[in-house]
Write an enzyme that holds these catalytic residues in place. Structure first.
Site, short mmCIF file in Angstrom:
data_model
loop_
_atom_site.label_atom_id
_atom_site.label_comp_id
_atom_site.label_asym_id
_atom_site.label_seq_id
_atom_site.Cartn_x
_atom_site.Cartn_y
_atom_site.Cartn_z
N VAL A 1 3.18 10.11 16.43
CA VAL A 1 2.97 10.17 17.87
C VAL A 1 2.06 9.01 18.33
O VAL A 1 2.23 8.46 19.43
CB VAL A 1 2.43 11.56 18.27
CG1 VAL A 1 1.02 11.79 17.89
CG2 VAL A 1 2.63 11.82 19.76
N ASP A 2 1.16 8.60 17.48
CA ASP A 2 0.26 7.47 17.76
C ASP A 2 1.08 6.19 18.00
O ASP A 2 0.91 5.50 19.03
CB ASP A 2 -0.69 7.31 16.55
CG ASP A 2 -1.86 6.39 16.81
OD1 ASP A 2 -2.08 6.00 17.96
OD2 ASP A 2 -2.58 6.07 15.82
N ILE B 1 6.02 13.41 23.99
CA ILE B 1 4.79 13.42 24.79
C ILE B 1 4.64 12.15 25.64
O ILE B 1 3.99 12.18 26.68
CB ILE B 1 3.56 13.67 23.90
CG1 ILE B 1 2.40 14.23 24.73
CG2 ILE B 1 3.17 12.42 23.12
CD1 ILE B 1 1.29 14.85 23.91
N1 AR6 Z 1 5.96 13.42 21.06
C1 AR6 Z 1 5.47 14.61 20.62
N2 AR6 Z 1 5.24 14.90 19.33
C2 AR6 Z 1 5.52 13.93 18.42
C3 AR6 Z 1 6.02 12.66 18.78
C4 AR6 Z 1 6.23 12.42 20.17
N3 AR6 Z 1 6.71 11.25 20.61
N4 AR6 Z 1 6.18 11.93 17.65
C5 AR6 Z 1 5.81 12.70 16.62
N5 AR6 Z 1 5.42 13.92 17.08
P1 AR6 Z 1 1.74 12.72 13.51
P2 AR6 Z 1 -0.87 13.55 12.43
C6 AR6 Z 1 4.92 15.09 16.34
O1 AR6 Z 1 2.19 12.29 12.17
O2 AR6 Z 1 -0.22 14.49 11.47
C7 AR6 Z 1 -0.51 8.36 12.61
O3 AR6 Z 1 -0.14 7.31 11.78
C8 AR6 Z 1 5.22 15.21 14.89
O4 AR6 Z 1 6.52 15.75 14.69
O5 AR6 Z 1 2.04 11.85 14.67
O6 AR6 Z 1 -2.07 14.03 13.20
C9 AR6 Z 1 -1.94 8.26 13.09
O7 AR6 Z 1 -2.32 6.91 13.29
C10 AR6 Z 1 4.13 16.16 14.43
O8 AR6 Z 1 4.51 17.51 14.68
O9 AR6 Z 1 0.13 12.96 13.55
C11 AR6 Z 1 -2.70 8.86 11.94
O10 AR6 Z 1 -2.88 7.93 10.89
C12 AR6 Z 1 2.96 15.84 15.35
O11 AR6 Z 1 3.50 15.03 16.40
C13 AR6 Z 1 -1.77 9.96 11.47
O12 AR6 Z 1 -0.46 9.57 11.86
C14 AR6 Z 1 1.82 15.09 14.69
O13 AR6 Z 1 2.34 14.18 13.74
C15 AR6 Z 1 -2.07 11.27 12.16
O14 AR6 Z 1 -1.28 12.28 11.58
#
Ligand code: AR6
Length: 180
Positions: A43-44, A21
């Site tokens: 992703v954050d 993203i």
């Molecule tokens: N681009 C697109 N999707 C992604 C990327 C990327 N670069 N990186 C990961 N994903 P998550 P949550 C996907 O864990 O479950 C953080 O620490 C990943 O494979 O990012 O809402 C925050 O600060 C998954 O399918 O978010 C919060 O503490 C999706 O993005 C916590 O994680 C969401 O995974 C939020 O957890």
């Protein structure tokens, strides 16, 4: 006196892609943040790393002004996108998945509130990750249905909602959720 007609609203076109993203050229990208708004993993972490310190600075300012106790789960707020190709980052806080407690209304709210923020910004294209499906543990098939249902039932001036899925399983789940 008659009030002006409401702005035209319709349902956005949904597109699905596999990818990162942070690389998306869209008016806004959505961050799956946590309430602190001060960064994290997944992703954050990727958004803050790629976007640079301007995003964190803007998040700190939000914490110092409107969100002293953090951004509540299900709500959304925009900041600059720093050096990302997008114009804005819309931060939203997904619910942590619980098998014993139905939190799907909060996951729906992440999507509808992000669209509402996009409308206030005038954003026409917005990219979403699969919110809550990583660290927050939401099963991908269920999350995909909730996300697609939220977008297809919300009236907005956004023209394109792009789901950016990080792996094949997420892409397949969203594809199935868009099929009748
Ligand atoms: N681009 C697109 N999707 C992604 C990327 C990327 N670069 N990186 C990961 N994903 P998550 P949550 C996907 O864990 O479950 C953080 O620490 C990943 O494979 O990012 O809402 C925050 O600060 C998954 O399918 O978010 C919060 O503490 C999706 O993005 C916590 O994680 C969401 O995974 C939020 O957890």
């Amino acid at each position: 006196r008659q009030s002006p007609p409401p702005p035209p609203q319709s349902h956005p076109r949904i597109t699905l892609i596999r990818g990162d993203i942070t690389k998306q050229h869209a008016d806004a990208i959505v961050n799956a943040a946590n309430s602190s708004l001060l960064g994290g993993g997944g992703v954050d972490g990727a958004i803050h790393r790629a976007g640079g310190p301007e995003i964190l600075e803007a998040c700190r300012a939000l914490r110092a002004s409107h969100y002293g106790r953090g951004l509540p789960t299900g709500q959304a707020v925009a900041t600059t996108a720093g050096r990302l190709p997008a114009h804005w980052v819309i931060h939203t806080v997904g619910p942590v998945y619980s098998p014993n407690d139905d939190r799907s209304a909060l996951l729906t709210a992440c999507h509808t509130n992000s669209l509402a923020v996009a409308d206030t910004l005038g954003a026409k294209t917005i990219a979403f990750p699969a919110i809550s499906t990583g660290i927050y543990g939401w099963p991908i098939a269920d999350a995909a249905h909730i996300a697609i249902a939220a977008i297809t039932t919300t009236a907005t001036n956004v023209k394109e909602v792009r789901f950016v899925l990080f792996d094949d399983a997420a892409y397949e789940a969203f594809l199935r959720a868009t099929q009748p």
